[in-house]
Enzyme design. Structure first.
Site, PDB file in Angstrom:
ATOM      1  N   ARG A  18       0.825  -1.217   0.000  1.00 48.49           N
ATOM      2  CA  ARG A  18       0.000   0.000   0.000  1.00 48.49           C
ATOM      3  C   ARG A  18       0.857   1.264   0.000  1.00 48.49           C
ATOM      4  NH1 ARG A  18      -3.232  -0.276   5.065  1.00 48.49           N
ATOM      5  NH2 ARG A  18      -1.374  -1.359   5.722  1.00 48.49           N
ATOM      6  N   ASN A  37      -6.270  -2.546   2.459  1.00 43.64           N
ATOM      7  CA  ASN A  37      -6.299  -4.007   2.516  1.00 43.64           C
ATOM      8  C   ASN A  37      -7.729  -4.494   2.652  1.00 43.64           C
ATOM      9  OD1 ASN A  37      -3.511  -4.281   2.453  1.00 43.64           O
ATOM     10  ND2 ASN A  37      -3.307  -4.443   4.667  1.00 43.64           N
TER      11      ASN A  37
END
Length: 94
Positions: A18, A37
């Site tokens: 990320r 996520n």
């Protein structure tokens, strides 16, 4: 403004994925959105840009895996409709 939703599968959680996506967006420029996520081990990315070439480059780099530890085995990319963003942020959830 072109907007896409991407769902990345593979080794994409717990490997800095990320944060690498956020860094990549800033590096390319004119890419705004969110990344988080999912409970099933995938990662969702909402991305928008007024520059189609930059958005295409962003998608291409995500497919390659933006972090050294990540391995994207599948990337689902669809056109999407969502609120306009003025930055790119890593979210814990969305």
């Amino acid at each position: 403004m072109k907007k896409v939703k991407m769902i990345a599968s593979g080794r994409v959680q717990g490997v800095g994925f990320r944060w690498s996506v956020q860094f990549l967006a800033g590096e390319i420029g004119d890419i705004y959105g969110r990344v988080w996520n999912n409970d099933d081990g995938t990662v969702t990315i909402l991305a928008q840009s007024s520059d189609t070439a930059k958005l295409s480059q962003f998608i291409h780099e995500i497919r390659k895996g933006p972090s050294r530890m990540a391995k994207v085995t599948y990337l689902d990319v669809t056109l999407a409709h969502f609120e306009d963003f003025s930055d790119f942020q890593v979210k814990q959830w969305y």
